[in-house]
Design a protein around this motif. Structure first.
Motif, PDB file in Angstrom:
ATOM      1  N   LEU A  93       0.837  -1.207   0.000  1.00 55.08           N
ATOM      2  CA  LEU A  93       0.000   0.000   0.000  1.00 55.08           C
ATOM      3  C   LEU A  93       0.868   1.251   0.000  1.00 55.08           C
ATOM      4  CD1 LEU A  93      -2.884   1.311   0.388  1.00 55.08           C
ATOM      5  CD2 LEU A  93      -2.327   1.331   2.827  1.00 55.08           C
ATOM      6  N   VAL A  94       1.902   1.265   0.828  1.00 52.46           N
ATOM      7  CA  VAL A  94       2.799   2.425   0.893  1.00 52.46           C
ATOM      8  C   VAL A  94       3.437   2.673  -0.475  1.00 52.46           C
ATOM      9  CG1 VAL A  94       4.975   3.259   1.864  1.00 52.46           C
ATOM     10  CG2 VAL A  94       3.262   2.221   3.357  1.00 52.46           C
ATOM     11  N   ARG A  95       3.888   1.607  -1.109  1.00 50.53           N
ATOM     12  CA  ARG A  95       4.471   1.758  -2.449  1.00 50.53           C
ATOM     13  C   ARG A  95       3.427   2.263  -3.438  1.00 50.53           C
ATOM     14  NH1 ARG A  95       9.458  -0.422  -3.064  1.00 50.53           N
ATOM     15  NH2 ARG A  95      10.199  -1.997  -1.573  1.00 50.53           N
ATOM     16  N   GLY A  96       2.228   1.711  -3.353  1.00 50.16           N
ATOM     17  CA  GLY A  96       1.174   2.118  -4.277  1.00 50.16           C
ATOM     18  C   GLY A  96       0.786   3.573  -4.129  1.00 50.16           C
ATOM     19  N   LEU A  97       0.890   4.100  -2.918  1.00 48.61           N
ATOM     20  CA  LEU A  97       0.571   5.504  -2.670  1.00 48.61           C
ATOM     21  C   LEU A  97       1.750   6.421  -2.953  1.00 48.61           C
ATOM     22  CD1 LEU A  97      -1.498   5.217   0.646  1.00 48.61           C
ATOM     23  CD2 LEU A  97      -2.348   5.494  -1.685  1.00 48.61           C
ATOM     24  N   GLY A  98       2.913   5.843  -3.237  1.00 49.25           N
ATOM     25  CA  GLY A  98       4.083   6.648  -3.550  1.00 49.25           C
ATOM     26  C   GLY A  98       4.687   7.355  -2.352  1.00 49.25           C
ATOM     27  N   LEU A  99       4.478   6.811  -1.151  1.00 50.48           N
ATOM     28  CA  LEU A  99       5.040   7.431   0.045  1.00 50.48           C
ATOM     29  C   LEU A  99       6.516   7.070   0.163  1.00 50.48           C
ATOM     30  CD1 LEU A  99       2.223   6.611   2.641  1.00 50.48           C
ATOM     31  CD2 LEU A  99       2.415   8.611   1.144  1.00 50.48           C
ATOM     32  N   THR A 100       7.334   8.043   0.503  1.00 54.05           N
ATOM     33  CA  THR A 100       8.765   7.790   0.650  1.00 54.05           C
ATOM     34  C   THR A 100       9.316   8.235   2.000  1.00 54.05           C
ATOM     35  OG1 THR A 100       9.300   9.919  -0.391  1.00 54.05           O
ATOM     36  CG2 THR A 100       9.177   7.971  -1.833  1.00 54.05           C
ATOM     37  N   ARG A 101       8.546   9.022   2.747  1.00 55.66           N
ATOM     38  CA  ARG A 101       9.016   9.495   4.039  1.00 55.66           C
ATOM     39  C   ARG A 101       7.800   9.844   4.885  1.00 55.66           C
ATOM     40  NH1 ARG A 101      13.629   8.831   7.040  1.00 55.66           N
ATOM     41  NH2 ARG A 101      14.158  10.698   8.246  1.00 55.66           N
ATOM     42  N   PHE A 102       7.665   9.215   6.035  1.00 58.22           N
ATOM     43  CA  PHE A 102       6.476   9.412   6.855  1.00 58.22           C
ATOM     44  C   PHE A 102       6.753   8.943   8.279  1.00 58.22           C
ATOM     45  CE2 PHE A 102       6.326   5.468   4.470  1.00 58.22           C
ATOM     46  CZ  PHE A 102       6.132   4.508   5.452  1.00 58.22           C
ATOM     47  N   ALA A 103       5.925   9.401   9.198  1.00 58.67           N
ATOM     48  CA  ALA A 103       5.933   8.884  10.559  1.00 58.67           C
ATOM     49  C   ALA A 103       4.899   7.776  10.661  1.00 58.67           C
ATOM     50  CB  ALA A 103       5.634  10.000  11.559  1.00 58.67           C
ATOM     51  N   MET A 104       5.089   6.884  11.631  1.00 56.57           N
ATOM     52  CA  MET A 104       4.146   5.785  11.835  1.00 56.57           C
ATOM     53  C   MET A 104       3.581   5.844  13.247  1.00 56.57           C
ATOM     54  SD  MET A 104       5.600   2.355   9.933  1.00 56.57           S
ATOM     55  CE  MET A 104       7.158   2.251  10.834  1.00 56.57           C
ATOM     56  N   TYR A 105       2.268   5.716  13.339  1.00 59.39           N
ATOM     57  CA  TYR A 105       1.579   5.554  14.617  1.00 59.39           C
ATOM     58  C   TYR A 105       1.355   4.057  14.790  1.00 59.39           C
ATOM     59  CZ  TYR A 105      -1.975   6.372  18.286  1.00 59.39           C
ATOM     60  OH  TYR A 105      -2.679   6.394  19.467  1.00 59.39           O
ATOM     61  N   MET A 106       1.986   3.463  15.809  1.00 56.64           N
ATOM     62  CA  MET A 106       1.954   2.019  15.986  1.00 56.64           C
ATOM     63  C   MET A 106       1.208   1.693  17.281  1.00 56.64           C
ATOM     64  SD  MET A 106       5.730   0.894  14.587  1.00 56.64           S
ATOM     65  CE  MET A 106       6.520   1.132  16.181  1.00 56.64           C
ATOM     66  N   PHE A 107       0.041   1.079  17.133  1.00 52.21           N
ATOM     67  CA  PHE A 107      -0.780   0.689  18.272  1.00 52.21           C
ATOM     68  C   PHE A 107      -1.024  -0.813  18.224  1.00 52.21           C
ATOM     69  CE2 PHE A 107      -5.245  -0.334  19.461  1.00 52.21           C
ATOM     70  CZ  PHE A 107      -5.089  -0.274  20.831  1.00 52.21           C
ATOM     71  N   ASP A 108      -0.739  -1.521  19.329  1.00 46.46           N
ATOM     72  CA  ASP A 108      -1.060  -2.939  19.446  1.00 46.46           C
ATOM     73  C   ASP A 108      -0.504  -3.722  18.257  1.00 46.46           C
ATOM     74  OD1 ASP A 108      -2.352  -5.173  20.729  1.00 46.46           O
ATOM     75  OD2 ASP A 108      -4.030  -4.960  19.349  1.00 46.46           O
ATOM     76  N   PHE A 109      -1.355  -4.362  17.422  1.00 45.95           N
ATOM     77  CA  PHE A 109      -0.878  -5.083  16.243  1.00 45.95           C
ATOM     78  C   PHE A 109      -0.090  -4.174  15.308  1.00 45.95           C
ATOM     79  CE2 PHE A 109      -3.814  -9.034  15.607  1.00 45.95           C
ATOM     80  CZ  PHE A 109      -3.535  -9.451  16.899  1.00 45.95           C
ATOM     81  N   GLY A 110      -0.319  -2.874  15.393  1.00 48.55           N
ATOM     82  CA  GLY A 110       0.411  -1.942  14.542  1.00 48.55           C
ATOM     83  C   GLY A 110       1.895  -1.921  14.816  1.00 48.55           C
ATOM     84  N   ALA A 111       2.309  -2.322  16.036  1.00 48.95           N
ATOM     85  CA  ALA A 111       3.746  -2.350  16.337  1.00 48.95           C
ATOM     86  C   ALA A 111       4.453  -3.447  15.551  1.00 48.95           C
ATOM     87  CB  ALA A 111       3.977  -2.491  17.840  1.00 48.95           C
ATOM     88  N   PRO A 112       4.001  -4.712  15.608  1.00 46.14           N
ATOM     89  CA  PRO A 112       4.685  -5.725  14.795  1.00 46.14           C
ATOM     90  C   PRO A 112       4.590  -5.479  13.298  1.00 46.14           C
ATOM     91  CG  PRO A 112       2.773  -6.668  15.924  1.00 46.14           C
ATOM     92  CD  PRO A 112       3.016  -5.321  16.516  1.00 46.14           C
ATOM     93  N   VAL A 113       3.499  -4.888  12.833  1.00 49.24           N
ATOM     94  CA  VAL A 113       3.412  -4.539  11.416  1.00 49.24           C
ATOM     95  C   VAL A 113       4.386  -3.414  11.100  1.00 49.24           C
ATOM     96  CG1 VAL A 113       1.924  -3.584   9.613  1.00 49.24           C
ATOM     97  CG2 VAL A 113       1.026  -5.335  11.171  1.00 49.24           C
ATOM     98  N   GLY A 114       4.386  -2.383  11.931  1.00 45.18           N
ATOM     99  CA  GLY A 114       5.243  -1.230  11.681  1.00 45.18           C
ATOM    100  C   GLY A 114       6.724  -1.544  11.794  1.00 45.18           C
ATOM    101  N   PHE A 115       7.103  -2.352  12.774  1.00 46.17           N
ATOM    102  CA  PHE A 115       8.522  -2.684  12.918  1.00 46.17           C
ATOM    103  C   PHE A 115       9.024  -3.530  11.749  1.00 46.17           C
ATOM    104  CE2 PHE A 115       8.329  -1.637  17.563  1.00 46.17           C
ATOM    105  CZ  PHE A 115       9.388  -0.735  17.549  1.00 46.17           C
ATOM    106  N   ARG A 116       8.177  -4.387  11.220  1.00 43.32           N
ATOM    107  CA  ARG A 116       8.595  -5.146  10.034  1.00 43.32           C
ATOM    108  C   ARG A 116       8.857  -4.199   8.865  1.00 43.32           C
ATOM    109  NH1 ARG A 116       5.793  -8.978  12.938  1.00 43.32           N
ATOM    110  NH2 ARG A 116       6.291 -11.190  12.540  1.00 43.32           N
ATOM    111  N   ILE A 117       7.982  -3.218   8.686  1.00 41.42           N
ATOM    112  CA  ILE A 117       8.178  -2.245   7.609  1.00 41.42           C
ATOM    113  C   ILE A 117       9.433  -1.417   7.872  1.00 41.42           C
ATOM    114  CG2 ILE A 117       7.199  -0.160   6.574  1.00 41.42           C
ATOM    115  CD1 ILE A 117       4.429  -1.434   6.998  1.00 41.42           C
ATOM    116  N   ALA A 118       9.653  -1.034   9.119  1.00 37.10           N
ATOM    117  CA  ALA A 118      10.839  -0.239   9.460  1.00 37.10           C
ATOM    118  C   ALA A 118      12.119  -1.019   9.197  1.00 37.10           C
ATOM    119  CB  ALA A 118      10.766   0.183  10.926  1.00 37.10           C
ATOM    120  N   GLU A 119      12.125  -2.318   9.519  1.00 40.80           N
ATOM    121  CA  GLU A 119      13.312  -3.139   9.247  1.00 40.80           C
ATOM    122  C   GLU A 119      13.613  -3.184   7.751  1.00 40.80           C
ATOM    123  OE1 GLU A 119      14.286  -6.801  11.917  1.00 40.80           O
ATOM    124  OE2 GLU A 119      12.147  -6.875  11.450  1.00 40.80           O
TER     125      GLU A 119
END
Length: 289
Positions: A93-119
């Motif tokens: 989704l991030v690639r499809g939206l053309g995002l290249t620099r952003f902050a992430m709000y990570m809540f609950d399941f959002g933390a394991p999803v967000g950390f995988r993307i960050a890695e």
């Protein structure tokens, strides 16, 4: 006449490898407004951020997707529900939206999803807002340890998980640890339960529950990532959370001593009761990072 800024919000779908991803997006006045990717938790979806988007969306571009198995997103019947696959879809989704620099709000399941993307893409991450999103064993309550220790082969394990997927279980996640339950609107758990009761959704949640151990196994890697990349980080935490108690919030300071930590007399869904306190902290953080 007094002009009151009202956030305009668009609701979209984007196809990511056969998954029809639903996401809601604020339309700020500035085309170059800072971007905040809102990653929701269990058992909710992007609707948990509606009030936050209303509060901040006229100044910042807030994007809140629904994961496969949640909300309005539709996945193929053969989709494998794991945290790796959730991250794959959000990365797409991030690639499809053309995002290249952003902050992430990570809540609950959002933390394991967000950390995988960050890695995978540290260059994407301008900063982190962590709200009851755990990355430390310190932050697992006894109940969370027992729950994440469940295995498919354990007698009664699936029944235990399914017990959380009832209206009573869903409501308890909103109200447990909250000092004033009257501040919690019933809309959240009612809408969550609507989606949980759709065909195939409980099976998806059972699969993710059994896969949660994959997140705990990665805690060391995520902590190392934080030490290496030292992203600007705002931590807002409901200390009444029955799953992820206060030590999980303080543990971040071991790897990010400059992180900003704010504790609230709130439960798991801290935005439900403390949006007036948390929203200005996020706005100040986005202005700085």
């Amino acid at each position: 006449m007094t002009v009151v800024p009202i956030t305009r919000i668009a609701h979209h779908h984007l196809d990511v490898d056969g998954v029809r991803v639903f996401y809601r997006e604020s339309l700020p006045e500035r085309a170059d407004a800072p971007v905040l990717l809102l990653l929701h938790g269990f058992p909710s979806a992007s609707h948990q951020f509606r009030r936050l988007i209303d509060a901040l969306g006229s100044r910042y571009r807030l994007i809140a997707p629904d994961y496969p198995g949640f909300g309005h997103t539709r996945a193929p019947d053969d989709f494998v529900h794991s945290f790796d696959r959730l991250a794959d879809v959000i990365e797409g989704l991030v690639r499809g939206l053309g995002l290249t620099r952003f902050a992430m709000y990570m809540f609950d399941f959002g933390a394991p999803v967000g950390f995988r993307i960050a890695e995978r893409h540290p260059e994407w991450v301008a900063g982190l807002v962590v709200q009851n999103g755990n990355a430390y064993e310190d932050g697992l309550s006894d109940g969370a340890r027992d729950f994440t220790a469940l295995r498919p082969e354990t007698p009664g394990a699936e029944e235990t998980i399914r017990g959380l997927l009832t209206l009573r279980g869903t409501r308890s996640q909103y109200e447990t640890g909250v000092s004033d339950p009257e501040l919690v609107a019933p809309d959240g758990w009612t809408l969550d339960q609507h989606f949980l009761d759709l065909p195939g959704r409980k099976e998806a949640q059972v699969a993710l529950a059994f896969d949660y151990r994959s997140n705990i196994e990665r805690y060391g890697r995520w902590q190392a990532w934080l030490r290496e990349h030292t992203p600007p980080t705002l931590i807002t935490w409901g200390v009444g959370d029955p799953f992820f108690p206060e030590p999980g919030a303080r543990a971040y300071l071991r790897d990010l001593p400059d992180a900003e930590l704010h504790l609230f007399d709130a439960g798991h869904f801290a935005l439900e009761t403390h949006l007036p306190e948390i929203a200005p902290l996020i706005a100040d953080f986005l202005d700085r990072v």
